[in-house]
Design a protein around this motif. Structure first.
Motif, PDB file in Angstrom:
ATOM      1  N   VAL A   8     -23.653  34.478  20.840  1.00 24.14           N
ATOM      2  CA  VAL A   8     -22.812  33.423  21.390  1.00 24.14           C
ATOM      3  C   VAL A   8     -23.172  33.169  22.852  1.00 24.14           C
ATOM      4  CG1 VAL A   8     -20.854  33.830  19.849  1.00 24.14           C
ATOM      5  CG2 VAL A   8     -20.952  35.026  22.027  1.00 24.14           C
ATOM      6  N   ILE A   9     -22.948  31.936  23.250  1.00 23.63           N
ATOM      7  CA  ILE A   9     -23.039  31.548  24.656  1.00 23.63           C
ATOM      8  C   ILE A   9     -21.684  30.949  25.006  1.00 23.63           C
ATOM      9  CG2 ILE A   9     -24.110  30.019  26.352  1.00 23.63           C
ATOM     10  CD1 ILE A   9     -26.626  30.068  24.556  1.00 23.63           C
ATOM     11  N   ASP A  63     -18.970  38.993  14.119  1.00 24.60           N
ATOM     12  CA  ASP A  63     -18.827  37.880  13.192  1.00 24.60           C
ATOM     13  C   ASP A  63     -18.007  36.767  13.833  1.00 24.60           C
ATOM     14  OD1 ASP A  63     -16.104  38.723  13.012  1.00 24.60           O
ATOM     15  OD2 ASP A  63     -16.581  40.000  11.314  1.00 24.60           O
ATOM     16  N   GLN A  64     -17.836  35.678  13.096  1.00 29.28           N
ATOM     17  CA  GLN A  64     -17.129  34.519  13.617  1.00 29.28           C
ATOM     18  C   GLN A  64     -15.665  34.838  13.937  1.00 29.28           C
ATOM     19  OE1 GLN A  64     -16.518  31.004  11.065  1.00 29.28           O
ATOM     20  NE2 GLN A  64     -17.616  29.862  12.633  1.00 29.28           N
ATOM     21  N   GLU A  88     -24.983  30.781  17.760  1.00 27.58           N
ATOM     22  CA  GLU A  88     -26.349  30.615  17.291  1.00 27.58           C
ATOM     23  C   GLU A  88     -26.338  30.367  15.781  1.00 27.58           C
ATOM     24  OE1 GLU A  88     -30.525  32.840  17.975  1.00 27.58           O
ATOM     25  OE2 GLU A  88     -28.960  34.076  17.092  1.00 27.58           O
ATOM     26  N   LEU A  89     -27.179  29.451  15.333  1.00 28.40           N
ATOM     27  CA  LEU A  89     -27.275  29.113  13.922  1.00 28.40           C
ATOM     28  C   LEU A  89     -28.573  29.632  13.326  1.00 28.40           C
ATOM     29  CD1 LEU A  89     -26.241  25.351  14.044  1.00 28.40           C
ATOM     30  CD2 LEU A  89     -24.803  27.295  13.407  1.00 28.40           C
ATOM     31  N   ASP A  90     -28.517  29.937  12.039  1.00 25.41           N
ATOM     32  CA  ASP A  90     -29.718  30.233  11.264  1.00 25.41           C
ATOM     33  C   ASP A  90     -30.217  28.876  10.766  1.00 25.41           C
ATOM     34  OD1 ASP A  90     -31.613  30.758   9.316  1.00 25.41           O
ATOM     35  OD2 ASP A  90     -30.425  32.301   8.318  1.00 25.41           O
ATOM     36  N   MET A  91     -31.145  28.267  11.497  1.00 27.07           N
ATOM     37  CA  MET A  91     -31.555  26.895  11.208  1.00 27.07           C
ATOM     38  C   MET A  91     -32.193  26.752   9.832  1.00 27.07           C
ATOM     39  SD  MET A  91     -30.848  24.246  12.610  1.00 27.07           S
ATOM     40  CE  MET A  91     -31.178  22.536  12.597  1.00 27.07           C
TER      41      MET A  91
END
Length: 109
Positions: A8-9, A63-64, A88-91
């Motif tokens: 996370v940012i 986790d979220q 951050e996403l797993d694109m």
């Protein structure tokens, strides 16, 4: 299977009373570290910045739910006027889901 931490940012601005506390010597890096650790996460960096945001935090949470819970606690404190949490996403996974959805979606008209 081992869970991968979520990166996370956090971009934030201090409320006036919190900025006053900062000026009086409140150790915000230690507070941010303790916050992340309380939900099983860890801090990579805390940067005080000049510009749109007062502080930028990079870290990881399990986790979220942990990330949202941490965010809710900070927002409830009233110490920030603005807080943006970027996950951050797993694109590759996002693109795979987008391709499936694009094949199934029929636009209006």
């Amino acid at each position: 299977m081992e869970e991968i931490p979520m990166k996370v940012i956090i971009l934030a601005n201090y409320a006036p009373h919190a900025a006053k506390g900062l000026m009086q010597g409140s150790d915000r890096q230690a507070a941010v570290k303790a916050l992340f650790e309380s939900v099983g996460g860890k801090v990579s960096s805390v940067m005080f910045t000049r510009g749109i945001y007062d502080v930028v935090v990079n870290g990881e949470v399990p986790d979220q739910s942990a990330g949202i819970g941490m965010s809710l606690a900070v927002r409830a404190s009233g110490s920030l006027t603005e807080m943006v949490v970027l996950e951050e996403l797993d694109m590759k996974a996002v693109l795979a889901a987008a391709k499936k959805a694009a094949g199934a979606y029929k636009p209006a008209g």
